[in-house]
Design a protein around this motif. Structure first.
Motif, PDB file in Angstrom:
ATOM      1  N   GLU A  73      31.228  68.374 -18.512  1.00 15.00           N
ATOM      2  CA  GLU A  73      29.850  68.859 -18.406  1.00 15.00           C
ATOM      3  C   GLU A  73      29.580  69.484 -17.040  1.00 15.00           C
ATOM      4  O   GLU A  73      28.888  70.497 -16.933  1.00 15.00           O
ATOM      5  CB  GLU A  73      28.870  67.706 -18.639  1.00 15.00           C
ATOM      6  CG  GLU A  73      28.480  67.511 -20.081  1.00 15.00           C
ATOM      7  CD  GLU A  73      27.732  68.712 -20.645  1.00 15.00           C
ATOM      8  OE1 GLU A  73      26.498  68.814 -20.448  1.00 15.00           O
ATOM      9  OE2 GLU A  73      28.374  69.560 -21.279  1.00 15.00           O
ATOM     10  N   GLN A  74      30.100  68.862 -15.993  1.00 17.85           N
ATOM     11  CA  GLN A  74      29.842  69.368 -14.645  1.00 17.85           C
ATOM     12  C   GLN A  74      30.723  70.563 -14.302  1.00 17.85           C
ATOM     13  O   GLN A  74      30.266  71.516 -13.669  1.00 17.85           O
ATOM     14  CB  GLN A  74      30.074  68.241 -13.630  1.00 17.85           C
ATOM     15  CG  GLN A  74      29.103  67.083 -13.762  1.00 17.85           C
ATOM     16  CD  GLN A  74      27.665  67.509 -13.539  1.00 17.85           C
ATOM     17  OE1 GLN A  74      27.351  68.213 -12.585  1.00 17.85           O
ATOM     18  NE2 GLN A  74      26.773  67.079 -14.428  1.00 17.85           N
ATOM     19  N   PRO A  77      29.705  73.955 -17.252  1.00 20.21           N
ATOM     20  CA  PRO A  77      28.318  73.634 -17.625  1.00 20.21           C
ATOM     21  C   PRO A  77      27.740  74.432 -18.786  1.00 20.21           C
ATOM     22  O   PRO A  77      26.678  74.075 -19.291  1.00 20.21           O
ATOM     23  CB  PRO A  77      27.540  73.914 -16.340  1.00 20.21           C
ATOM     24  CG  PRO A  77      28.364  74.916 -15.590  1.00 20.21           C
ATOM     25  CD  PRO A  77      29.788  74.603 -15.920  1.00 20.21           C
ATOM     26  N   HIS A  78      28.412  75.482 -19.229  1.00 18.09           N
ATOM     27  CA  HIS A  78      27.858  76.314 -20.308  1.00 18.09           C
ATOM     28  C   HIS A  78      28.840  76.387 -21.469  1.00 18.09           C
ATOM     29  O   HIS A  78      30.018  76.716 -21.269  1.00 18.09           O
ATOM     30  CB  HIS A  78      27.546  77.715 -19.792  1.00 18.09           C
ATOM     31  CG  HIS A  78      26.632  77.734 -18.610  1.00 18.09           C
ATOM     32  ND1 HIS A  78      25.304  77.366 -18.680  1.00 18.09           N
ATOM     33  CD2 HIS A  78      26.868  78.059 -17.315  1.00 18.09           C
ATOM     34  CE1 HIS A  78      24.755  77.476 -17.483  1.00 18.09           C
ATOM     35  NE2 HIS A  78      25.680  77.890 -16.640  1.00 18.09           N
ATOM     36  N   SER A  80      25.664  73.754 -22.260  1.00 18.03           N
ATOM     37  CA  SER A  80      25.388  72.387 -21.837  1.00 18.03           C
ATOM     38  C   SER A  80      25.309  71.457 -23.042  1.00 18.03           C
ATOM     39  O   SER A  80      24.736  71.799 -24.075  1.00 18.03           O
ATOM     40  CB  SER A  80      24.073  72.334 -21.066  1.00 18.03           C
ATOM     41  OG  SER A  80      23.743  70.991 -20.755  1.00 18.03           O
ATOM     42  N   SER A  82      24.312  68.174 -22.316  1.00 17.37           N
ATOM     43  CA  SER A  82      23.550  67.065 -21.744  1.00 17.37           C
ATOM     44  C   SER A  82      22.119  67.519 -21.476  1.00 17.37           C
ATOM     45  O   SER A  82      21.891  68.647 -21.029  1.00 17.37           O
ATOM     46  CB  SER A  82      24.169  66.582 -20.426  1.00 17.37           C
ATOM     47  OG  SER A  82      25.402  65.964 -20.653  1.00 17.37           O
ATOM     48  N   PRO A  83      21.145  66.636 -21.731  1.00 13.64           N
ATOM     49  CA  PRO A  83      19.749  66.972 -21.429  1.00 13.64           C
ATOM     50  C   PRO A  83      19.471  66.848 -19.938  1.00 13.64           C
ATOM     51  O   PRO A  83      20.281  66.297 -19.180  1.00 13.64           O
ATOM     52  CB  PRO A  83      18.966  65.921 -22.225  1.00 13.64           C
ATOM     53  CG  PRO A  83      19.879  64.745 -22.267  1.00 13.64           C
ATOM     54  CD  PRO A  83      21.277  65.298 -22.351  1.00 13.64           C
ATOM     55  N   GLN A  84      18.327  67.335 -19.516  1.00 18.50           N
ATOM     56  CA  GLN A  84      17.967  67.298 -18.107  1.00 18.50           C
ATOM     57  C   GLN A  84      16.983  66.184 -17.773  1.00 18.50           C
ATOM     58  O   GLN A  84      17.030  65.632 -16.667  1.00 18.50           O
ATOM     59  CB  GLN A  84      17.366  68.653 -17.690  1.00 18.50           C
ATOM     60  CG  GLN A  84      18.325  69.818 -17.823  1.00 18.50           C
ATOM     61  CD  GLN A  84      19.571  69.638 -16.977  1.00 18.50           C
ATOM     62  OE1 GLN A  84      19.491  69.328 -15.800  1.00 18.50           O
ATOM     63  NE2 GLN A  84      20.736  69.841 -17.592  1.00 18.50           N
ATOM     64  N   SER A  85      16.101  65.840 -18.680  1.00 22.92           N
ATOM     65  CA  SER A  85      15.070  64.854 -18.359  1.00 22.92           C
ATOM     66  C   SER A  85      15.663  63.448 -18.314  1.00 22.92           C
ATOM     67  O   SER A  85      16.599  63.139 -19.058  1.00 22.92           O
ATOM     68  CB  SER A  85      13.940  64.893 -19.388  1.00 22.92           C
ATOM     69  OG  SER A  85      14.347  64.278 -20.601  1.00 22.92           O
ATOM     70  N   LEU A  89      18.185  61.850 -21.108  1.00 22.38           N
ATOM     71  CA  LEU A  89      19.509  61.451 -20.640  1.00 22.38           C
ATOM     72  C   LEU A  89      19.775  59.979 -20.948  1.00 22.38           C
ATOM     73  O   LEU A  89      20.874  59.608 -21.378  1.00 22.38           O
ATOM     74  CB  LEU A  89      19.621  61.705 -19.138  1.00 22.38           C
ATOM     75  CG  LEU A  89      21.017  61.587 -18.521  1.00 22.38           C
ATOM     76  CD1 LEU A  89      21.974  62.593 -19.141  1.00 22.38           C
ATOM     77  CD2 LEU A  89      20.937  61.780 -17.012  1.00 22.38           C
ATOM     78  N   ASN A 150      24.305  67.315 -28.485  1.00 19.27           N
ATOM     79  CA  ASN A 150      24.598  66.806 -27.152  1.00 19.27           C
ATOM     80  C   ASN A 150      25.707  65.775 -27.217  1.00 19.27           C
ATOM     81  O   ASN A 150      26.293  65.534 -28.270  1.00 19.27           O
ATOM     82  CB  ASN A 150      23.337  66.319 -26.415  1.00 19.27           C
ATOM     83  CG  ASN A 150      22.845  64.955 -26.845  1.00 19.27           C
ATOM     84  OD1 ASN A 150      23.510  64.195 -27.552  1.00 19.27           O
ATOM     85  ND2 ASN A 150      21.645  64.620 -26.394  1.00 19.27           N
TER      86      ASN A 150
END
Length: 221
Positions: A73-74, A77-78, A80, A82-85, A89, A150
């Motif tokens: 994921e890191q 990253p594209h 994605s 994984s969610p951001q909030s 998460l 996800n």
């Protein structure tokens, strides 16, 4: 190119395989024969705990499926997965952890229960509790990630289809049944799904392992 050490019948390795395909990351598949190759010095040099999956990328060797998924994921990253909030998460990680700690440990006993049906009642109750939890977390969404896939879908979706192939019905959970069908229709799931003859071989191998009391290695297969 990223190297991915795997076995096609390992649901844990399948998590990484699915993520690599869904993220369209170029990789080299390296089959590890789990009938002994995992104990050879060459493989122990990259994973002293003698199990798959392992990836080697940019000079880095990574073991353990969740660590690999986080790295992918890191580093890639594209798109994605994984969610951001913080809330989303946490929910994603909850589904992953419940899959790993509550559902996966029941897989080998459930396979063996085909030989000893009287031992399956408590297993079915526990699996039902997990599926109820998944259904609640999924709600009215198509995926645990909402409208898009996800890593919760990746981890749970590498395991739940196995239980379905073993006879667990999702009919009592219509939203989960729809989720399952959506996943197995995806190209990545079709590409990584073991054919029936291999699946039956895996079942018999798991049954032998349980009968012989060799259960410690099954959590990593």
């Amino acid at each position: 190119m990223l190297k991915f050490y795997y076995h096609p019948l390992s649901p844990i390795a399948r998590r990484v395989w699915l993520a690599l395909l869904e993220k369209s990351i170029p990789f080299e598949l390296i089959l590890v024969d789990l009938r002994g190759e995992q104990m050879k010095p060459e493989f122990l040099a990259i994973n002293p705990f003698h199990h798959v999956p392992v990836i080697c990328d940019r000079g880095l060797q990574i073991i353990e499926s969740l660590a690999i998924l986080d790295y992918l994921e890191q580093q890639y990253p594209h798109p994605s997965l994984s969610p951001q909030s913080p809330e989303a998460l946490a929910k994603m990680r909850m589904v992953q952890c419940v899959t790993m700690s509550e559902l996966m440990p029941k897989l080998a006993p459930f396979v063996y229960a085909e030989l000893e049906p009287t031992s399956s009642d408590s297993l079915l109750e526990h699996i039902d509790t997990v599926l109820q939890f998944f259904s609640q977390e999924l709600g009215s969404h198509s995926y645990f990630g909402g409208d898009g896939l996800n890593l919760a879908d990746i981890v749970a979706g590498a395991t739940v289809p196995l239980f379905c192939r073993l006879g667990i019905s999702l009919t009592p959970y219509p939203n989960l049944e729809h989720w399952h069908q959506s996943l197995i229709d995806r190209e990545a799931w079709q590409q990584t799904s073991p054919p029936e003859d291999q699946f039956q071989l895996w079942k018999r191998w798991v049954q032998r392992q349980v009968k012989q009391g060799k259960t410690s290695s099954l959590a990593k297969t």
